[in-house]
Design a protein around this motif. Structure first.
Motif, PDB file in Angstrom:
ATOM      1  N   LEU A 222       8.506   4.992  17.957  1.00 53.19           N
ATOM      2  CA  LEU A 222       9.096   6.211  18.326  1.00 53.19           C
ATOM      3  C   LEU A 222      10.448   6.467  17.108  1.00 53.19           C
ATOM      4  O   LEU A 222      11.253   7.343  17.166  1.00 53.19           O
ATOM      5  CB  LEU A 222       9.866   5.886  19.589  1.00 53.19           C
ATOM      6  N   ASP A 223      10.081   5.823  15.973  1.00 51.69           N
ATOM      7  CA  ASP A 223      10.864   6.143  14.795  1.00 51.69           C
ATOM      8  C   ASP A 223      10.271   6.667  13.560  1.00 51.69           C
ATOM      9  O   ASP A 223      10.639   6.231  12.464  1.00 51.69           O
ATOM     10  CB  ASP A 223      11.869   4.922  14.700  1.00 51.69           C
ATOM     11  N   GLU A 224       9.542   7.683  13.629  1.00 45.23           N
ATOM     12  CA  GLU A 224       8.760   8.141  12.630  1.00 45.23           C
ATOM     13  C   GLU A 224       8.023   7.100  11.776  1.00 45.23           C
ATOM     14  O   GLU A 224       8.295   6.991  10.549  1.00 45.23           O
ATOM     15  CB  GLU A 224       9.553   9.093  11.668  1.00 45.23           C
ATOM     16  N   THR A 225       7.116   6.045  12.114  1.00 42.88           N
ATOM     17  CA  THR A 225       6.612   5.057  11.334  1.00 42.88           C
ATOM     18  C   THR A 225       5.468   5.548  10.944  1.00 42.88           C
ATOM     19  O   THR A 225       4.502   6.434  11.473  1.00 42.88           O
ATOM     20  CB  THR A 225       6.506   4.034  12.332  1.00 42.88           C
ATOM     21  N   GLU A 226       4.652   4.904   9.865  1.00 46.01           N
ATOM     22  CA  GLU A 226       3.668   5.273   9.319  1.00 46.01           C
ATOM     23  C   GLU A 226       2.588   4.692  10.447  1.00 46.01           C
ATOM     24  O   GLU A 226       2.402   3.411  10.588  1.00 46.01           O
ATOM     25  CB  GLU A 226       3.244   4.281   7.951  1.00 46.01           C
ATOM     26  N   MET A 227       1.406   5.599  10.680  1.00 45.34           N
ATOM     27  CA  MET A 227       0.176   5.362  11.348  1.00 45.34           C
ATOM     28  C   MET A 227      -0.850   4.862  10.686  1.00 45.34           C
ATOM     29  O   MET A 227      -1.636   4.245  11.456  1.00 45.34           O
ATOM     30  CB  MET A 227       0.160   6.413  12.216  1.00 45.34           C
ATOM     31  N   TYR A 228      -1.042   5.013   9.399  1.00 43.93           N
ATOM     32  CA  TYR A 228      -2.277   4.724   8.802  1.00 43.93           C
ATOM     33  C   TYR A 228      -2.030   3.129   8.067  1.00 43.93           C
ATOM     34  O   TYR A 228      -0.948   3.143   7.397  1.00 43.93           O
ATOM     35  CB  TYR A 228      -2.308   5.608   7.616  1.00 43.93           C
ATOM     36  N   PRO A 229      -2.786   2.292   8.533  1.00 50.53           N
ATOM     37  CA  PRO A 229      -2.749   0.980   7.956  1.00 50.53           C
ATOM     38  C   PRO A 229      -2.950   0.949   6.377  1.00 50.53           C
ATOM     39  O   PRO A 229      -3.899   1.717   5.816  1.00 50.53           O
ATOM     40  CB  PRO A 229      -3.769   0.164   8.537  1.00 50.53           C
ATOM     41  N   TYR A 230      -2.108   0.209   5.578  1.00 46.43           N
ATOM     42  CA  TYR A 230      -2.355   0.085   4.129  1.00 46.43           C
ATOM     43  C   TYR A 230      -1.933   1.487   3.602  1.00 46.43           C
ATOM     44  O   TYR A 230      -2.459   1.922   2.351  1.00 46.43           O
ATOM     45  CB  TYR A 230      -3.635  -0.191   3.603  1.00 46.43           C
ATOM     46  N   ALA A 231      -1.389   2.515   4.161  1.00 43.38           N
ATOM     47  CA  ALA A 231      -1.472   3.878   3.548  1.00 43.38           C
ATOM     48  C   ALA A 231      -0.728   3.889   2.431  1.00 43.38           C
ATOM     49  O   ALA A 231      -0.869   4.900   1.432  1.00 43.38           O
ATOM     50  CB  ALA A 231      -0.738   4.949   4.473  1.00 43.38           C
ATOM     51  N   GLU A 232       0.314   2.940   2.026  1.00 49.14           N
ATOM     52  CA  GLU A 232       1.171   3.016   1.090  1.00 49.14           C
ATOM     53  C   GLU A 232       0.455   2.740  -0.225  1.00 49.14           C
ATOM     54  O   GLU A 232       0.919   2.979  -1.199  1.00 49.14           O
ATOM     55  CB  GLU A 232       2.297   1.827   1.168  1.00 49.14           C
ATOM     56  N   GLU A 233      -0.806   2.087  -0.285  1.00 51.88           N
ATOM     57  CA  GLU A 233      -1.701   2.008  -1.433  1.00 51.88           C
ATOM     58  C   GLU A 233      -2.543   3.205  -1.910  1.00 51.88           C
ATOM     59  O   GLU A 233      -3.121   3.180  -3.034  1.00 51.88           O
ATOM     60  CB  GLU A 233      -2.587   0.697  -0.945  1.00 51.88           C
ATOM     61  N   GLU A 234      -2.566   4.162  -0.851  1.00 53.55           N
ATOM     62  CA  GLU A 234      -3.181   5.296  -1.244  1.00 53.55           C
ATOM     63  C   GLU A 234      -2.295   6.567  -1.423  1.00 53.55           C
ATOM     64  O   GLU A 234      -1.543   6.920  -0.384  1.00 53.55           O
ATOM     65  CB  GLU A 234      -4.311   5.887  -0.054  1.00 53.55           C
TER      66      GLU A 234
END
Length: 257
Positions: free
Chosen positions: A30-42
């Protein structure tokens, strides 16, 4: 944990469901979190959960922010999409080939050969090249002064090739009788005819051969080269060849060990 509709039927299903639940069902959702796993690597691939809002706004956010499907959404490597689309494309083009008209004659296709004519020509060429190919392994074994590990490897390869050649010749002779009307065309004969027409390795042959993704014409050339290597070794079986085509063996590990 929620179990419904038979989707969770064993421990592996439960493990997968719990993994997704542990990742998504959290307060940060509920606090605008990243929904894609490991997205920080792409770079350039991200999908953030929206701040609490109405149902209509959630749908709008999904339509705007999720522009295309991506394997990263499932925690997979981006190359997974390449493999998926490559496989899908191959299946589609193979299906298009199979759906092409197969009757020769008439209209603009008056010069096109029928599937049977193409198969008969391929059958004749294959029989001419391989019908007489056979290794006398028993006679070779008797002639050897000493049978070492390398001799065993090459003779095992010869036995495999004998089985494969025998199946090729048997199936092609059977298909010849089918074309002549002396035998009723069975499903296996129809499959063989289609394989010859579409330049694919017949399933009955591939079961007795090495793994390959080649077309039939390339596979036959490869098969011929394998036979040549064994024939050259058979000329001087007591001497290990100075150069051995390792990938030309059905079981290369036996040669290396």
């Amino acid at each position: 944990e929620i179990m419904y509709g038979g989707h969770i039927v064993n421990d592996f299903d439960r493990l997968l469901a719990n993994t997704y639940l542990d990742f998504y069902m959290k307060e940060e959702l509920l606090d605008e979190t990243e929904m894609y796993p490991y997205a920080e690597e792409e770079k350039g691939t991200s999908f953030m959960s929206p701040a609490p809002t109405s149902y209509a706004n959630y749908l709008t956010h999904i339509d705007v922010a999720m522009t295309q499907d991506t394997p990263i959404a499932f925690g997979l490597h981006p190359n997974a999409e390449i493999d998926f689309r490559t496989t899908a494309s191959e299946k589609m083009f193979n299906m298009l080939i199979e759906l092409q008209p197969r009757s020769g004659g008439g209209g603009d296709d008056s010069g096109a050969a029928s599937p049977q004519a193409v198969a008969e020509q391929a059958l004749s060429d294959i029989m001419e090249r391989f019908a007489e190919k056979k290794f006398d392994v028993e006679d070779l074994a008797r002639s050897l002064e000493e049978q070492g590990p390398y001799q065993n490897v090459f003779m095992q390869e010869m036995e495999v090739m004998n089985v494969l050649v025998a199946e090729i010749v048997r199936s092609l002779k059977e298909l010849t009788l089918g074309f002549a009307g002396e035998l009723t065309m069975s499903d296996m004969m129809e499959t063989l005819q289609d394989s010859l027409f579409l330049d694919r390795i017949p399933p009955a042959w591939s079961k007795r051969a090495w793994p390959s993704l080649m077309s039939l014409s390339l596979w036959l050339n490869n098969f011929g080269s394998r036979l040549v290597q064994l024939e050259e070794w058979m000329g001087n079986p007591m001497e290990l060849p100075k150069v051995t085509w390792i990938s030309g063996l059905v079981n290369p590990q036996s040669f290396l060990t």
